[in-house]
Motif scaffolding. Structure first.
Motif, PDB file in Angstrom:
ATOM      1  N   ARG A 318     -32.061  56.629 -35.234  1.00 10.19           N
ATOM      2  CA  ARG A 318     -32.410  55.260 -35.631  1.00 10.19           C
ATOM      3  C   ARG A 318     -31.218  54.323 -35.442  1.00 10.19           C
ATOM      4  O   ARG A 318     -31.375  53.188 -34.968  1.00 10.19           O
ATOM      5  CB  ARG A 318     -32.869  55.247 -37.096  1.00 10.19           C
ATOM      6  CG  ARG A 318     -33.321  53.880 -37.607  1.00 10.19           C
ATOM      7  CD  ARG A 318     -33.803  53.975 -39.053  1.00 10.19           C
ATOM      8  NE  ARG A 318     -34.349  52.709 -39.514  1.00 10.19           N
ATOM      9  CZ  ARG A 318     -33.625  51.721 -40.027  1.00 10.19           C
ATOM     10  NH1 ARG A 318     -32.307  51.857 -40.132  1.00 10.19           N
ATOM     11  NH2 ARG A 318     -34.199  50.598 -40.427  1.00 10.19           N
ATOM     12  N   HIS A 319     -30.021  54.793 -35.805  1.00 11.33           N
ATOM     13  CA  HIS A 319     -28.802  54.002 -35.638  1.00 11.33           C
ATOM     14  C   HIS A 319     -28.620  53.593 -34.177  1.00 11.33           C
ATOM     15  O   HIS A 319     -28.289  52.432 -33.870  1.00 11.33           O
ATOM     16  CB  HIS A 319     -27.613  54.841 -36.130  1.00 11.33           C
ATOM     17  CG  HIS A 319     -26.277  54.336 -35.746  1.00 11.33           C
ATOM     18  ND1 HIS A 319     -25.636  53.303 -36.396  1.00 11.33           N
ATOM     19  CD2 HIS A 319     -25.416  54.732 -34.748  1.00 11.33           C
ATOM     20  CE1 HIS A 319     -24.453  53.089 -35.846  1.00 11.33           C
ATOM     21  NE2 HIS A 319     -24.296  53.929 -34.855  1.00 11.33           N
ATOM     22  N   LEU A 320     -28.843  54.521 -33.256  1.00  9.89           N
ATOM     23  CA  LEU A 320     -28.704  54.219 -31.834  1.00  9.89           C
ATOM     24  C   LEU A 320     -29.814  53.282 -31.356  1.00  9.89           C
ATOM     25  O   LEU A 320     -29.577  52.397 -30.514  1.00  9.89           O
ATOM     26  CB  LEU A 320     -28.716  55.518 -31.022  1.00  9.89           C
ATOM     27  CG  LEU A 320     -27.456  56.390 -31.127  1.00  9.89           C
ATOM     28  CD1 LEU A 320     -27.706  57.762 -30.515  1.00  9.89           C
ATOM     29  CD2 LEU A 320     -26.279  55.713 -30.429  1.00  9.89           C
ATOM     30  N   ARG A 321     -31.001  53.462 -31.888  1.00 11.63           N
ATOM     31  CA  ARG A 321     -32.126  52.613 -31.483  1.00 11.63           C
ATOM     32  C   ARG A 321     -31.863  51.151 -31.829  1.00 11.63           C
ATOM     33  O   ARG A 321     -32.313  50.230 -31.127  1.00 11.63           O
ATOM     34  CB  ARG A 321     -33.401  53.117 -32.163  1.00 11.63           C
ATOM     35  CG  ARG A 321     -34.678  52.523 -31.581  1.00 11.63           C
ATOM     36  CD  ARG A 321     -35.913  53.290 -32.014  1.00 11.63           C
ATOM     37  NE  ARG A 321     -36.125  53.283 -33.443  1.00 11.63           N
ATOM     38  CZ  ARG A 321     -36.034  54.355 -34.231  1.00 11.63           C
ATOM     39  NH1 ARG A 321     -35.728  55.531 -33.694  1.00 11.63           N
ATOM     40  NH2 ARG A 321     -36.257  54.266 -35.530  1.00 11.63           N
ATOM     41  N   PHE A 322     -31.098  50.930 -32.899  1.00 12.32           N
ATOM     42  CA  PHE A 322     -30.771  49.572 -33.315  1.00 12.32           C
ATOM     43  C   PHE A 322     -29.441  49.089 -32.736  1.00 12.32           C
ATOM     44  O   PHE A 322     -28.895  48.083 -33.184  1.00 12.32           O
ATOM     45  CB  PHE A 322     -30.744  49.478 -34.840  1.00 12.32           C
ATOM     46  CG  PHE A 322     -32.115  49.380 -35.460  1.00 12.32           C
ATOM     47  CD1 PHE A 322     -32.709  48.153 -35.690  1.00 12.32           C
ATOM     48  CD2 PHE A 322     -32.824  50.529 -35.785  1.00 12.32           C
ATOM     49  CE1 PHE A 322     -33.968  48.056 -36.250  1.00 12.32           C
ATOM     50  CE2 PHE A 322     -34.087  50.444 -36.348  1.00 12.32           C
ATOM     51  CZ  PHE A 322     -34.669  49.209 -36.582  1.00 12.32           C
ATOM     52  N   GLY A 323     -28.899  49.831 -31.741  1.00 11.34           N
ATOM     53  CA  GLY A 323     -27.731  49.345 -31.017  1.00 11.34           C
ATOM     54  C   GLY A 323     -26.393  49.835 -31.515  1.00 11.34           C
ATOM     55  O   GLY A 323     -25.353  49.364 -31.043  1.00 11.34           O
ATOM     56  N   GLY A 324     -26.381  50.765 -32.470  1.00 10.43           N
ATOM     57  CA  GLY A 324     -25.112  51.284 -32.977  1.00 10.43           C
ATOM     58  C   GLY A 324     -24.437  52.210 -31.985  1.00 10.43           C
ATOM     59  O   GLY A 324     -25.021  52.634 -30.989  1.00 10.43           O
ATOM     60  N   LYS A 325     -23.174  52.535 -32.269  1.00 11.42           N
ATOM     61  CA  LYS A 325     -22.400  53.427 -31.407  1.00 11.42           C
ATOM     62  C   LYS A 325     -22.130  54.751 -32.136  1.00 11.42           C
ATOM     63  O   LYS A 325     -22.049  54.793 -33.373  1.00 11.42           O
ATOM     64  CB  LYS A 325     -21.061  52.772 -31.035  1.00 11.42           C
ATOM     65  CG  LYS A 325     -21.200  51.465 -30.253  1.00 11.42           C
ATOM     66  CD  LYS A 325     -21.760  51.687 -28.861  1.00 11.42           C
ATOM     67  CE  LYS A 325     -21.866  50.414 -28.055  1.00 11.42           C
ATOM     68  NZ  LYS A 325     -20.592  49.912 -27.537  1.00 11.42           N
ATOM     69  N   VAL A 326     -21.975  55.826 -31.324  1.00 14.38           N
ATOM     70  CA  VAL A 326     -21.704  57.165 -31.862  1.00 14.38           C
ATOM     71  C   VAL A 326     -20.548  57.782 -31.079  1.00 14.38           C
ATOM     72  O   VAL A 326     -20.527  57.718 -29.840  1.00 14.38           O
ATOM     73  CB  VAL A 326     -22.946  58.077 -31.777  1.00 14.38           C
ATOM     74  CG1 VAL A 326     -22.598  59.506 -32.171  1.00 14.38           C
ATOM     75  CG2 VAL A 326     -24.068  57.539 -32.666  1.00 14.38           C
ATOM     76  N   LEU A 327     -19.628  58.388 -31.809  1.00 18.79           N
ATOM     77  CA  LEU A 327     -18.493  59.096 -31.208  1.00 18.79           C
ATOM     78  C   LEU A 327     -18.465  60.517 -31.754  1.00 18.79           C
ATOM     79  O   LEU A 327     -18.596  60.723 -32.968  1.00 18.79           O
ATOM     80  CB  LEU A 327     -17.182  58.387 -31.548  1.00 18.79           C
ATOM     81  CG  LEU A 327     -15.873  59.116 -31.199  1.00 18.79           C
ATOM     82  CD1 LEU A 327     -15.727  59.262 -29.697  1.00 18.79           C
ATOM     83  CD2 LEU A 327     -14.678  58.363 -31.776  1.00 18.79           C
ATOM     84  N   GLY A 328     -18.299  61.508 -30.885  1.00 17.05           N
ATOM     85  CA  GLY A 328     -18.164  62.889 -31.313  1.00 17.05           C
ATOM     86  C   GLY A 328     -16.787  63.421 -30.948  1.00 17.05           C
ATOM     87  O   GLY A 328     -16.324  63.235 -29.821  1.00 17.05           O
ATOM     88  N   ILE A 329     -16.124  64.065 -31.911  1.00 17.98           N
ATOM     89  CA  ILE A 329     -14.797  64.632 -31.685  1.00 17.98           C
ATOM     90  C   ILE A 329     -14.889  66.149 -31.763  1.00 17.98           C
ATOM     91  O   ILE A 329     -15.352  66.697 -32.766  1.00 17.98           O
ATOM     92  CB  ILE A 329     -13.792  64.107 -32.723  1.00 17.98           C
ATOM     93  CG1 ILE A 329     -13.640  62.587 -32.608  1.00 17.98           C
ATOM     94  CG2 ILE A 329     -12.431  64.783 -32.553  1.00 17.98           C
ATOM     95  CD1 ILE A 329     -12.748  61.975 -33.677  1.00 17.98           C
ATOM     96  N   CYS A 330     -14.476  66.822 -30.715  1.00 26.20           N
ATOM     97  CA  CYS A 330     -14.405  68.283 -30.662  1.00 26.20           C
ATOM     98  C   CYS A 330     -15.777  68.908 -30.959  1.00 26.20           C
ATOM     99  O   CYS A 330     -16.683  68.805 -30.156  1.00 26.20           O
ATOM    100  CB  CYS A 330     -13.315  68.789 -31.611  1.00 26.20           C
ATOM    101  SG  CYS A 330     -12.785  70.490 -31.261  1.00 26.20           S
TER     102      CYS A 330
END
Length: 484
Positions: A318-330
């Motif tokens: 849902r966060h991505l659908r509303f234009g948010g960003k996601v970062l994954g570390i390791c």
């Protein structure tokens, strides 16, 4: 008291052992004394990579910095990284040995004692003093047999001991007297003093208690260290959730995975004046955010299953659908791909898991762990920033077509075609000011003013050293090594 080695033990975990060794290391180094930190056995998911590609507890890396040294595997010869409630990966001299449950490891410890003593001996070459940190409490009588972390080591190395207690927890005299009383007679003979840590108020109010304690034990109180408000030192294991910005408007959310690792990745965000950093506990929903960061993990497939059980995967969608960003570390980077394979059972039962599918990547966990420090250039949206980080992971990730986001030093990670999702293996990506500002700009924070983490670490160590120099009887602790 011996002038070439001293061990700091504590009445409890988080009593102040790590900070005492770091602060005393800086005090001695400033006096021109050659000093090195040591911890025979550490249990932590927050680790550091040495220059020669070994893995040690992050606390010893911080202590090495305080002493003016590069981290070395001999500073922490045994590191335990829990992967279940009853088992851990056992790392010896910087390299992963095997997974063991608690009972098996307890039986294995006698074999480790000589390895620990050999590391301690090597570390002493060219050094005036070695500062030793204990683990947990020496009063854990159920663990006395085969102990290599507290009095078992102290007796084997003939090392004098100072015991520290945290008065801010309450019951400090019970902690100190009870700990001392539970030691054997030979162990008691090694105890050269007590330190009371994190005191607020007028020290004169403690006088009668200090006199009582010395009368009961015959052991002197070497000082009372004040509570240092706002002190920044990297936390050894417990996640530091203290927020410094009261009016921040840019929200970064980190799901609190059961086996989250290297949480100090987020210190630069927690200390950022424009960022509201939120660690989300189990059974809590992910709040509205500008950026969601999936952290490192010691058990990636298990933590991915826990993330789904919490419903956080749907909330990320849902966060991505509303234009948010996601970062994954390791480990978080591995979760963002399509599949994660663990054919050898490196982190649990052998098998494969579907990833979240936001990156066109696939990861296979391998027996040999990647351990290295990395210098590179972060490249995002036509801008670049110098980056210094480190890798600690068992996975080998195949990237299909998507561009890496760290260049020049090493190609690492991937960016999704829609520019909303980034994943990469490098820990410490926010520590360099320019890299932190560039990542936050990608996530939507304009005019970011990131903290200088190198300067903050140095300032915190120096502030701690100043407090110890003013409050401890250093001549009694280190007779003849410097002018106090």
């Amino acid at each position: 008291m011996s002038n070439n080695k001293l061990m700091i033990q504590g009445t409890t975990s988080d009593a102040g052992k790590s900070v005492m060794v770091a602060g005393l290391g800086r005090v001695l180094a400033r006096k021109g004394v050659k000093v090195a930190p040591f911890k025979s056995q550490n249990m932590a998911l927050n680790s550091a990579v040495t220059i020669d590609g070994g893995e040690i507890g992050r606390a010893q890396a911080v202590q090495a910095q305080a002493c003016g040294l590069a981290p070395h595997v001999d500073m922490n010869p045994v590191l335990l990284k829990p992967n279940t409630d009853t088992g851990a990966q056992v790392i010896v001299c910087g390299k992963a040995l095997k997974d063991m449950d608690a009972v098996t490891y307890h039986k294995f410890k006698p074999e480790l004692l000589q390895i620990v003593l050999d590391s301690f001996e090597r570390l002493g070459q060219g050094m005036d003093i070695r500062l030793v940190e204990g683990a947990g409490s020496p009063a854990e009588v159920n663990l006395r047999d085969s102990d290599i972390a507290n009095m078992g080591f102290a007796e084997a190395a003939n090392c004098p001991v100072v015991i520290v207690a945290d008065i801010d927890r309450g019951g400090v005299f019970a902690h100190l007297y009870g700990t001392y009383a539970l030691l054997s007679e030979s162990e008691q003979q090694l105890v050269q003093g007590f330190i009371i840590n994190r005191f607020r108020g007028d020290v004169s109010l403690l006088t009668s208690g200090l006199e009582w304690l010395e009368q009961k034990t015959g052991v002197p109180v070497l000082g009372v260290v004040p509570y240092l408000h706002g002190l920044y030192l990297e936390s050894e294991d417990a996640i530091n959730v203290a927020q410094t910005a009261d009016d921040a408007t840019f929200t970064v959310v980190v799901p609190g995975l059961p086996r989250i690792s290297n949480h100090t990745d987020f210190d630069a965000l927690r200390l950022h004046p424009q960022v509201n950093l939120v660690f989300v506990r189990p059974n809590e929903p992910l709040p509205a955010a500008d950026l969601i960061i999936l952290p490192g993990s010691k058990s990636v497939r298990g933590d991915l299953a826990a993330l789904r059980q919490q419903g956080w995967d749907k909330q990320i969608e849902r966060h991505l659908r509303f234009g948010g960003k996601v970062l994954g570390i390791c480990g978080g980077y591995q979760m963002l791909g399509k599949r994660i394979h663990d054919p050898l059972g490196i982190e649990g039962e052998p098998g494969s898991s579907d990833g979240l599918g936001y990156l066109d990547t696939e990861t296979t966990l391998a027996e040999n762990k990647t351990l290295k420090q990395v210098t590179g250039t972060l490249s995002l949206e036509g801008k670049q920033a110098e980056l210094l980080g480190y890798e600690i992971h068992a996975g080998v990730t195949t990237v299909n077509g998507e561009q890496p986001f760290v260049l020049a030093g090493v190609n690492d990670g991937a960016i999704s075609d829609d520019n909303q999702v980034i994943g990469g293996y490098l820990h410490g990506v926010f520590d360099k000011t320019e890299a932190c500002e560039l990542l936050l700009s990608w996530a939507g924070l304009t005019n970011s003013v990131a903290p200088d983490m190198d300067a903050m670490r140095e300032a915190g160590i120096d502030r701690l050293a100043d407090a110890l120099e003013q409050s401890l009887d250093l001549e009694r602790m280190f007779p003849g090594v410097a002018k106090w």
